[in-house]
Write an enzyme that holds these catalytic residues in place. Structure first.
Site, PDB file in Angstrom:
ATOM      1  N   TYR A  24       0.873  -1.178   0.000  1.00 39.21           N
ATOM      2  CA  TYR A  24       0.000   0.000   0.000  1.00 39.21           C
ATOM      3  C   TYR A  24       0.912   1.230   0.000  1.00 39.21           C
ATOM      4  CZ  TYR A  24      -2.754  -3.701   2.254  1.00 39.21           C
ATOM      5  OH  TYR A  24      -3.346  -4.902   2.572  1.00 39.21           O
ATOM      6  N   ARG A  25       0.723   2.106  -0.943  1.00 40.24           N
ATOM      7  CA  ARG A  25       1.591   3.279  -1.006  1.00 40.24           C
ATOM      8  C   ARG A  25       1.482   4.092   0.294  1.00 40.24           C
ATOM      9  NH1 ARG A  25      -2.561   5.999  -5.239  1.00 40.24           N
ATOM     10  NH2 ARG A  25      -3.427   7.635  -3.904  1.00 40.24           N
ATOM     11  N   ASP A  76      -0.772   7.794 -10.603  1.00 37.07           N
ATOM     12  CA  ASP A  76      -0.986   6.357 -10.428  1.00 37.07           C
ATOM     13  C   ASP A  76      -0.862   5.588 -11.726  1.00 37.07           C
ATOM     14  OD1 ASP A  76      -1.794   3.914  -9.151  1.00 37.07           O
ATOM     15  OD2 ASP A  76      -2.840   5.135  -7.684  1.00 37.07           O
ATOM     16  N   TRP A 127      -4.575   2.305   2.049  1.00 39.10           N
ATOM     17  CA  TRP A 127      -5.174   0.983   1.827  1.00 39.10           C
ATOM     18  C   TRP A 127      -6.671   1.196   1.605  1.00 39.10           C
ATOM     19  CZ3 TRP A 127      -2.664  -0.855   6.944  1.00 39.10           C
ATOM     20  CH2 TRP A 127      -3.311  -0.317   8.055  1.00 39.10           C
TER      21      TRP A 127
END
Length: 481
Positions: free
Chosen positions: A168-169, A277, A182
């Protein structure tokens, strides 16, 4: 391969590693180089000198090609990995004789089990003063809100004791805090919700940086809950993962390059983004009033001469496209277990993995195409897939032209197109006006049975076998076959 360093050495022996000696910054410069290398299919990259971070080297594009990943994992087909847990489930003993005959399977199962060890290389060095500022995290795109951990192995355990490791970034706010992105359907969010319901103030979380290629792939894989992802890592690696237990109790890969120990505030949320993204657009959670948990870093452990691994995203195909194709192959056996009629699946790399899926089935009865469409949307992470096309088993899902022919030949839109409004979709989808609420499109492009055609039949043209046999010699003489 025991760790990321073994993998880098293996890539170099194969001529698939570029070493960059010039000093580059993790803010925009290294990400730009990684994208250029990946678009050009040039291989993995190891940056020997990192501006502002003399202790570190940086690795990227580790998932260079699907074939490279397959060979690194030591299998002839990536599907073999997904078949491993299924093969063990199929051989569970029913009686004494079956128990005796299954001892070999039990031994095989034990080889995949994780093992807790007492020492790990990353414990040699500790940073407690602003630990997040010690890490060469990337600023990937010019308008990103901050530097990000782009391939963090986020490790945690939910209140039921199920261990998870996910990617999760993490947007870095300062030296001690960050925001973990998340999404609501992810394991991390589910565990956080459980802690929230119990009114517990802190959820222990650790973030590992770097590991062996199998563990890196496991972390981003949609392993069905409640299967323990640390166990599944053993199936991917082909051997059990060695784990180290931090003082907080969280288990992390012992072969990590670095580990950040901390916690998520259960009642603390923060704004995150924008972030460029994998669709190729800036994701702006604040525009849709989304808030995410705040991570507090207490300390950082790291190996001598640490190597940071970060991934970069943008318009495909980049590294995440290779990851997506590897996951597609690994999880095909699991999909077949849930839906036995499934023959093959293709998530086209330019479909951004969750955007488009093409699935072939062995069709036996009318309406089966729509049955499969609905079943897939109700299965795990495919709940986020926006467009699904179902074709008959004779259509090669990896040949887009064959799929287009099936669309043209077998689809009557009024009958075969299914639109689901107000459905949960990928929150990152730039086409959705009110994410994560959008719509889905299903197309039944299977060959239609008479009942589906109101009794009408169509006959496909076929060559006369006698004529083909007669012309075999001329084919060889003039056409080479």
């Amino acid at each position: 391969m025991e760790d990321m360093r073994d993998y880098l050495e293996w890539l170099e022996r194969r001529g698939e590693l570029i070493r960059v000696e010039e000093q580059l910054s993790p803010e925009l410069e290294i990400p730009a180089f990684l994208r250029k290398a990946m678009y050009g299919k040039k291989g993995a990259v190891l940056f020997e000198r990192v501006k502002g971070y003399p202790e570190w080297r940086v690795a990227g594009n580790l998932f260079t090609r699907v074939e490279t990943v397959r060979e690194a994992l030591g299998v002839e087909r990536l599907e073999e990995i997904g078949e491993r847990p299924l093969r063990l489930l199929e051989s569970l003993p029913l009686g004494l004789s079956e128990k005796i005959s299954s001892l070999g399977k039990l031994k095989e199962m034990s080889s995949y089990l994780p093992k807790v060890v007492r020492r790990a290389e990353f414990t040699k060095n500790v940073v407690e003063d602003e630990p997040l500022n010690f890490i060469p995290a990337f600023k990937t795109w010019p308008k990103d809100a901050s530097r990000y951990l782009t391939y963090p192995l986020v490790c945690f355990s939910d209140p039921r004791g199920v261990n998870s490791i996910g990617v999760y970034r993490v947007m870095l706010l300062d030296g001690f805090t960050g925001v973990i992105h998340w999404q609501i359907h992810k394991r991390g969010s589910q565990a956080w919700g459980d802690y929230f319901e119990r009114n517990e103030g802190k959820m222990p979380v650790a973030i590992a940086i770097g590991s062996d290629i199998g563990t890196l792939l496991t972390a981003v894989s949609p392993v069905p809950y409640p299967m323990d992802k640390l166990l599944f890592a053993g199936f991917v690696r082909g051997s059990g993962l060695e784990l180290y237990r931090l003082p907080s109790g969280i288990l992390v890969p012992a072969n990590a390059e670095a580990v950040i120990e901390g916690y998520v505030g259960v009642n603390e949320l923060g704004e995150e983004g924008p972030f460029g993204d994998h669709f190729g657009f800036y994701d702006r959670p604040s525009e849709r009033n989304e808030l995410y948990p705040v991570f507090h870093a207490e300390r950082l452990y790291y190996r001598d001469d640490p190597i940071y691994y970060g991934s970069v995203v943008g318009k495909p195909p980049l590294e995440d496209a290779v990851i997506g194709k590897a996951i597609e192959r690994i999880f095909l056996p699991l999909m077949k277990m849930i839906l036995p009629e499934v023959v093959d699946v293709n998530f086209p790399e330019h479909g951004v993995f969750q955007g488009v899926a093409i699935v072939s089935i062995k069709k036996r009865y009318p309406g089966q195409g729509k049955k499969v469409l609905n079943a897939l949307w109700g299965t795990g992470q495919m709940a986020l897939t926006k467009v699904i096309i179902v074709v008959s088993e004779d259509i090669n899902v990896h040949d887009v032209n064959q799929v287009i022919w099936a669309l043209a030949s077998f689809v009557n839109p009024e009958r075969d197109v299914l639109i689901i409004p107000n459905a949960h979709t990928d929150a990152l989808d730039p086409a959705v006006p009110n994410p994560p609420l959008g719509s889905k499109l299903g197309i039944d492009a299977t060959r239609k049975l008479p009942l589906e055609m109101n009794g009408r039949t169509v006959e496909e043209v076929k060559e006369d076998p006698e004529v083909l046999k007669k012309l075999e010699g001329l084919f060889k003489k003039y056409l080479g076959g």
